[in-house]
Scaffold this motif. Sequence first.
Motif, PDB file in Angstrom:
ATOM      1  N   ILE A  95      -3.386   2.870  -8.677  1.00 54.68           N
ATOM      2  CA  ILE A  95      -4.704   2.814  -9.322  1.00 54.68           C
ATOM      3  C   ILE A  95      -5.340   1.449  -9.056  1.00 54.68           C
ATOM      4  CG2 ILE A  95      -5.921   2.807 -11.544  1.00 54.68           C
ATOM      5  CD1 ILE A  95      -3.833   4.935 -12.474  1.00 54.68           C
ATOM      6  N   SER A  96      -4.574   0.388  -9.237  1.00 54.46           N
ATOM      7  CA  SER A  96      -5.109  -0.950  -8.949  1.00 54.46           C
ATOM      8  C   SER A  96      -5.426  -1.102  -7.473  1.00 54.46           C
ATOM      9  CB  SER A  96      -4.118  -2.030  -9.396  1.00 54.46           C
ATOM     10  OG  SER A  96      -4.154  -2.160 -10.806  1.00 54.46           O
ATOM     11  N   ASP A  97      -4.582  -0.534  -6.611  1.00 58.65           N
ATOM     12  CA  ASP A  97      -4.871  -0.573  -5.173  1.00 58.65           C
ATOM     13  C   ASP A  97      -6.216   0.085  -4.874  1.00 58.65           C
ATOM     14  OD1 ASP A  97      -2.382  -1.764  -4.859  1.00 58.65           O
ATOM     15  OD2 ASP A  97      -1.423   0.047  -4.033  1.00 58.65           O
ATOM     16  N   ALA A  98      -6.497   1.199  -5.556  1.00 59.98           N
ATOM     17  CA  ALA A  98      -7.766   1.908  -5.343  1.00 59.98           C
ATOM     18  C   ALA A  98      -8.951   1.062  -5.789  1.00 59.98           C
ATOM     19  CB  ALA A  98      -7.752   3.247  -6.073  1.00 59.98           C
ATOM     20  N   PHE A  99      -8.830   0.409  -6.930  1.00 62.24           N
ATOM     21  CA  PHE A  99      -9.918  -0.459  -7.395  1.00 62.24           C
ATOM     22  C   PHE A  99     -10.139  -1.620  -6.413  1.00 62.24           C
ATOM     23  CE2 PHE A  99      -9.513   1.638 -11.523  1.00 62.24           C
ATOM     24  CZ  PHE A  99     -10.837   1.703 -11.920  1.00 62.24           C
ATOM     25  N   LYS A 100      -9.048  -2.216  -5.924  1.00 60.39           N
ATOM     26  CA  LYS A 100      -9.179  -3.314  -4.958  1.00 60.39           C
ATOM     27  C   LYS A 100      -9.865  -2.844  -3.676  1.00 60.39           C
ATOM     28  CE  LYS A 100      -5.008  -5.554  -6.647  1.00 60.39           C
ATOM     29  NZ  LYS A 100      -3.562  -5.708  -6.405  1.00 60.39           N
ATOM     30  N   LYS A 101      -9.442  -1.689  -3.162  1.00 61.84           N
ATOM     31  CA  LYS A 101     -10.024  -1.148  -1.933  1.00 61.84           C
ATOM     32  C   LYS A 101     -11.501  -0.836  -2.141  1.00 61.84           C
ATOM     33  CE  LYS A 101      -9.535   0.733   2.225  1.00 61.84           C
ATOM     34  NZ  LYS A 101      -9.147  -0.016   3.395  1.00 61.84           N
ATOM     35  N   ALA A 102     -11.840  -0.251  -3.283  1.00 57.49           N
ATOM     36  CA  ALA A 102     -13.240   0.057  -3.574  1.00 57.49           C
ATOM     37  C   ALA A 102     -14.074  -1.218  -3.605  1.00 57.49           C
ATOM     38  CB  ALA A 102     -13.348   0.818  -4.898  1.00 57.49           C
ATOM     39  N   GLN A 103     -13.556  -2.268  -4.235  1.00 55.34           N
ATOM     40  CA  GLN A 103     -14.294  -3.537  -4.288  1.00 55.34           C
ATOM     41  C   GLN A 103     -14.453  -4.154  -2.898  1.00 55.34           C
ATOM     42  OE1 GLN A 103     -12.193  -5.998  -7.134  1.00 55.34           O
ATOM     43  NE2 GLN A 103     -13.684  -5.533  -8.718  1.00 55.34           N
ATOM     44  N   GLU A 104     -13.384  -4.112  -2.108  1.00 56.81           N
ATOM     45  CA  GLU A 104     -13.428  -4.712  -0.769  1.00 56.81           C
ATOM     46  C   GLU A 104     -14.424  -4.016   0.150  1.00 56.81           C
ATOM     47  OE1 GLU A 104      -9.415  -4.352   0.636  1.00 56.81           O
ATOM     48  OE2 GLU A 104      -8.662  -5.862  -0.767  1.00 56.81           O
TER      49      GLU A 104
END
Length: 164
Positions: free
Chosen positions: A141-150
């Motif tokens: 879930i955190s990986d998804a948020f990071k990828k979305a932000q990037e």
Amino acid sequence: MASAQKIVDELKKWNISHAIGLPDNGTAQIFKRLHEDPEVDVITVSREGEAFAIASGLYVGGKRPVIIIQNTGFLESGDAVRGTVFNMEVPVVSLIGYRGHQTMQPDAPRIDTAATFLEPTLKAWGLPYNTIETDDDIPYISDAFKKAQETSMPTAVLLVGIST
């Protein structure tokens, strides 16, 4: 299976303001816990496609929404996904219940086509995703948020099974 409370705890690390979606049997426990949280506004929709438009509007208004829907609803939402979160470059994370995942196992008596079409559709649209099957996978879930932000683009996390 993955714990609904641990999923909510991971979402809260990202200061989500709103959870938008249509509860189903698989995500009911997540929605229950989010409804109990005074820091998160829960918006239920009548059609999953509405969730993408609402999330996009909330994002433009400075909020941090997350979408929670089932794979059948995601498949129904194609034009809303294309016309809002992709075209507007909205970095929203979608948690997608993976209905029928177990029917794709070898020797399953039948195959649920909602499961069959989910991952090929995500790949065709270029929507990055990971799958949560146990608590060990919840950091996705955190990986998804990071990828979305990037990328300033939407991402997805597929939910295979949720426990209470």
